[in-house]
Enzyme design. Structure first.
Site, PDB file in Angstrom:
ATOM      1  N   GLU A 199       0.822  -1.215   0.000  1.00 12.34           N
ATOM      2  CA  GLU A 199       0.000   0.000   0.000  1.00 12.34           C
ATOM      3  C   GLU A 199       0.856   1.265   0.000  1.00 12.34           C
ATOM      4  OE1 GLU A 199      -2.725  -0.252   3.303  1.00 12.34           O
ATOM      5  OE2 GLU A 199      -4.111  -1.425   2.096  1.00 12.34           O
ATOM      6  N   GLU A 268      -6.530  -7.819  -0.249  1.00 12.84           N
ATOM      7  CA  GLU A 268      -7.028  -7.789   1.135  1.00 12.84           C
ATOM      8  C   GLU A 268      -8.518  -7.500   1.154  1.00 12.84           C
ATOM      9  OE1 GLU A 268      -4.858  -5.199   3.803  1.00 12.84           O
ATOM     10  OE2 GLU A 268      -2.952  -5.784   2.906  1.00 12.84           O
TER      11      GLU A 268
HETATM   12  C1  GAL Z   1      -4.151  -2.585   5.268  1.00 10.29           C
HETATM   13  C2  GAL Z   1      -2.738  -3.138   5.385  1.00 10.29           C
HETATM   14  C3  GAL Z   1      -2.737  -4.424   6.181  1.00 10.29           C
HETATM   15  C4  GAL Z   1      -3.525  -4.256   7.445  1.00 10.29           C
HETATM   16  C5  GAL Z   1      -4.920  -3.787   7.105  1.00 10.29           C
HETATM   17  C6  GAL Z   1      -5.808  -3.559   8.285  1.00 10.29           C
HETATM   18  O1  GAL Z   1      -4.140  -1.264   4.911  1.00 10.29           O
HETATM   19  O2  GAL Z   1      -2.197  -3.382   4.126  1.00 10.29           O
HETATM   20  O3  GAL Z   1      -1.430  -4.794   6.467  1.00 10.29           O
HETATM   21  O4  GAL Z   1      -2.884  -3.329   8.235  1.00 10.29           O
HETATM   22  O5  GAL Z   1      -4.850  -2.577   6.444  1.00 10.29           O
HETATM   23  O6  GAL Z   1      -5.958  -4.694   9.010  1.00 10.29           O
END
Ligand code: GAL
Length: 893
Positions: A199, A268
């Site tokens: 990110e 994610e």
């Molecule tokens: C995203 C990040 C992850 C984790 C997630 C929230 O932005 O890439 O590593 O932090 O948020 O759980």
């Protein structure tokens, strides 16, 4: 060791009878040693999907972070990911765990990455390895080792030579590790995709041109490693042409990659959320999560990863911050202990089955055909030529209206679409699955105090147990932690130092001591004014405890907040002691290396007769950590060297105490937790394993919704629970850290607690509830019956069914309620309605009791009558699961 792999099973079948057993054992080990789990294959991509071994694939991925579980838990987590329908396991690589000291690597125990990847491969799943090495992940310092701050001239995550050198060294190390163990797919291993950075797009602007240059450098550095599989940069709209960009979020169905040549990937899918000490517990409804996933594949998505499929535990001091709790349950489909979280796990399993049924059509089409079905309703149709000849067609019908059910026509047929839902039609005709219709069971986790199995207890004993009356032990030892400077390894210097520069994060704690002399004039000045002096610090994090002459004046908790603390001095010399503490280092944002801890800005004492005392200029003596930490009083080897004394039962809670006791492991295989709700704040160790920080801080009273409506866009404040209660009271102690008895438990308590009320408990999915009506769709597993997909047999003729299953090693010990008819209420509160098939209970009991899992058809035929003709009937069941060895006792209760 038996790791059933594809390679292994063929080997077994053809050689077993001719080769002597020791050689067979060696052969069985082969896949693990050589890493060859698959026939070597390549991975590439086109605009539609990843191309795995020459075929476009629709992939479902399960996020599981290996150090958030123990190696002993890994096989089960991977197996449950596979059973739940995952094709891929995704994990970050945790640099701080692998290189805790610069140049000294650790790939042991929970950090045995190669072992984890091999286990994934041996189960026939692929692996997406997100090396980062910045990972965020609610992990301490975002995964960076804290020593990285000390590399001269370093600036993280930008075009900075010292940083790039270290980053390249670590990324190369991991890629080499995978290659040497033959874990890339082209070597027959499971690794099909990698990730560089994480990110970065979120912070890139803060770094100006250097940020842009860094992206290019990171991409070409990664590609230069010759890993032979695609690399991803998530949330990176300027990812170079030969790097995939991917979406992260609660919904990614509108995501468009930055090039028409790249597939739509969702690295994610936030299926829950993390929480802070003092926060409530997030909960993302299964219906909404399934909706988001179905919408993603509906609108052209091809790879989706649940972040997290299993969240696990932030053992030790690995939680990030500020203030992230020890549990990383995340409301994931597998809970913190690895138990299925139902109905989420089961509802997603059904969803994945529906997607898999549609996969031939999804990959056959280059793009879906779009059909508007109504103002808020739409269809996406995928058709083309199937791989084995013949036409294939799959359709997704969506109703994105948050309130109303929609009645739509599609291909001349009528369909009912509940609000905020997607129906999946793997044959473009019959609905296999609707995201808002949950057929999967719900499970209620029950927590039992350790002791003999419930079934063998009298009613009185059971009541006592349920009232939590059985505490871990009656005998505790205590050891006082000195307040202030405790050992010779202290040093004195002028001015206030930055906390991490001193501690190097070897401990949460840093003592600062200075001397304040107070004159008679000061005292009379304070008396006259009726005001005491005040310590004032411009900015501090995370916890500051202020002591004067070893007496606690007060504590301040916050993240970069101003601290104002009245203090009481006596005439003459006074020791002013400040203890700064961290509760998880920052893991998100730009310029992490500059973040630091402890104090920022000025610190002073105000209210003195001769004006303020500037503490930033005073002489301070520093000591890192606690005496008990330095002496390792928590360890099995060293604890006995300390001067513990017996703790009296009536002892009042005191601050800065070490406690120790020994306890026996509860029988059985259920996950073990310590209930530390009677304690204040501190850290705990079992047999020398650091189980994490604990803190019984209460979550805010307000903000939890009474009811949780799955409809409408999810955000992390929606559907939260646990308001007004401590954020976390139960702390996971993995069974592999326990021996049958005399387990050493050591706690360091900062604020005062009652160890006598600590209990050891087990968690299990003790109660199951199912609710399936005649209008539910036929079971997904029936779709594999020959004739379904080609239409020679009608799926409409198959009745829906209820599937109940206990966790492994457990069986359904009793059916507490069953009604086929028009029952009312919800799980644990069911009651019969006007219409009720009289044999409901006996039929369900007959089908399920004593079994680990059972299927019950929801039809008049199955219940031997139609209890109310012309009325839609529902089957509801509430069942209890017990460890299998217990059944005879429980069954006779
Ligand atoms: C995203 C990040 C992850 C984790 C997630 C929230 O932005 O890439 O590593 O932090 O948020 O759980």
């Amino acid at each position: 060791m038996s790791f059933p792999s594809m390679a292994e099973s063929t080997r077994k079948a053809s050689f077993q009878w001719r080769i002597p057993p020791p050689i067979i054992a060696l052969l069985l080990l082969l896949p693990i040693v050589s890493g060859s789990f698959f026939k070597p294959f390549n991975v590439s991509y086109d605009h539609r999907a990843l191309i795995v071994a020459g075929k476009r694939r629709m992939l479902v991925s399960a996020g599981v972070h290996y150090p958030r579980a123990t190696p002993q838990m890994w096989p089960d987590l991977i197996a449950k990911s596979k059973e739940g329908g995952a094709d891929v396991v995704q994990t970050y690589v945790f640099w701080s765990g692998h290189e805790p000291v610069k140049g000294q690597y650790n790939f042991e125990g929970r950090y045995d990455l190669v072992k984890f990847v091999k286990l994934v491969g041996s189960s026939g799943l692929y692996l997406h390895l997100r090396i980062g090495p910045y990972v965020c992940a609610e992990w301490n310092f975002g995964g960076f080792p804290v020593w990285l701050r000390d590399v001269p001239g370093i600036e993280f995550r930008t075009d900075n030579e010292p940083f790039k050198k270290e980053m390249q060294k670590f990324v190369t190390k991991i890629v080499d590790l995978m290659r040497e163990a033959e874990l890339f797919c082209w070597q027959g291993g499971p690794v099909i995709m990698l990730q560089i950075e994480n990110e970065y797009g979120d912070v890139e602007k803060s770094y100006g041109q250097k940020g842009k240059d860094y992206v290019k450098w990171a991409a070409s550095m990664a590609l230069g490693l010759g890993a032979g599989v695609p690399w991803v940069m998530c949330k990176q709209t300027d990812a170079p042409e030969n790097i995939l960009d991917a979406c992260n979020g609660y919904y990614c169905d509108g995501f468009k990659p930055n090039s028409k040549t790249k597939p739509v990937l969702w690295t994610e899918d936030w299926d829950g959320w993390y929480t802070k000490w003092g926060g409530s517990l997030p909960h993302r409804p299964a219906e909404d999560l399934a909706f988001a996933v179905a919408r993603f594949y509906q609108r052209g998505g091809s790879f989706q990863n649940y972040y997290m499929y299993f969240g696990g535990t932030n053992f030790g001091r690995t939680s990030g911050g500020p203030f992230y709790i020890t549990s990383y349950d995340y409301d994931a489909p597998l809970d913190e202990y690895g138990l299925r979280s139902e109905p989420k796990w089961g509802h997603l399993k059904d969803l994945h089955a529906a997607i898999k049924l549609s996969e031939p059509a999804l990959v056959a089409a280059d793009a879906p055909q779009y059909k508007k079905l109504g103002s808020n309703q739409e269809a996406h149709v995928y058709h083309g030529d199937g791989e084995t000849g013949g036409k294939v067609c799959a359709a997704f019908l969506a109703n994105i209206d948050e309130h109303k059910t929609a009645y739509v026509k599609f291909n001349g047929q009528s369909y009912t679409l509940p609000p905020w839902s997607v129906s999946i039609l793997p044959d473009c005709r019959h609905v296999a699955y609707n995201t808002a219709k949950v057929g999967a069971q719900t499970s209620v986790k029950t927590v039992e105090s350790a002791g003999p199995p419930l079934g063998s207890l009298s009613i009185l004993q059971k009541v006592a147990r349920q009232n939590n009356a059985s505490y871990i032990t009656k005998s505790w030892m205590a050891l006082k932690e000195p307040i202030g400077i405790w050992g010779e390894n202290n040093f004195t210097t002028q001015g206030l130092l930055e906390h991490l520069n001193v501690t190097k994060d070897q401990s949460d704690y840093l003592w600062h001591k200075t001397r304040i002399s107070v004159t008679e004039d000061d005292i009379s000045f304070w008396k006259k004014n009726g005001a005491n002096p005040t310590l004032s610090v411009d900015s501090m994090r995370d916890v500051l405890r202020v002591f004067v002459n070893k007496q606690l004046s007060g504590s301040i908790v916050g993240h970069w907040v101003k601290a104002v603390q009245p203090v009481l001095f006596v005439q003459g010399n006074n020791d002013l002691l400040l203890l700064t503490q961290t509760v998880g280092l920052q893991n998100y944002g730009a310029f992490l290396e500059k973040d630091g801890a402890g104090f920022r800005g000025k610190a002073k004492l105000t209210g003195f007769k001769n004006g303020d005392v500037d503490l930033s200029k005073s002489s301070w003596t520093y000591q890192v950590g606690l005496k008990g930490e330095a002496e390792k009083v928590y360890s099995v080897e060293h604890n006995e060297k300390a001067e513990w004394s017996t703790l009296e039962t009536e002892a009042s809670p005191s601050i800065f105490m070490w406690y120790k006791t020994y306890f026996n492991t509860p029988d059985g295989t259920d996950p073990v937790v310590l209930d530390l709700g009677s304690m204040g704040k501190g850290q705990a160790w079992v047999n020398g394993h650091h189980i994490g920080r604990y803190w019984s801080i209460i979550a805010q009273k307000d903000g939890c919704d009474k009811t949780c409506d799955y409809r409408g866009a999810y955000h992390s404040d929606k559907c939260t629970t646990n308001c007004g209660k401590p954020t976390q009271t139960r702390y996971h102690v993995p069974r592999s850290w326990l021996k049958p008895d005399s387990n050493l438990l050591v706690l360091f308590e900062e604020t005062g607690g009652n160890p006598f009320k600590i209990s050891v408990k087990t968690v299990t999915a003790g109660i199951l509830c199912g609710q399936v009506s005649e209008s539910h769709y036929p079971p997904l597993r029936k779709w594999s019956t020959p004739g379904f997909m080609n239409g020679t047999m009608s799926i409409n003729s198959v009745a829906p069914e209820m599937h109940l299953h206990c966790e492994e090693g457990h069986v359904i010990s009793s059916i507490e309620f069953a009604s086929y008819g028009t029952p009312r209420g919800s799980c644990e509160k069911f009651s019969t309605g006007k219409c009720h098939a009289s044999k409901s209970l006996s039929i369900v009991s007959e089908a399920c009791k004593g079994r680990n899992s059972c299927f019950i058809e929801v039809s008049n035929a199955a219940f031997q009558s139609d209890p109310c003709k012309g009325t839609l009937k529902t089957l509801v069941v509430m069942a209890r699961c017990s460890p299998s060895q217990d059944t005879s006792e429980t069954a006779s209760d």
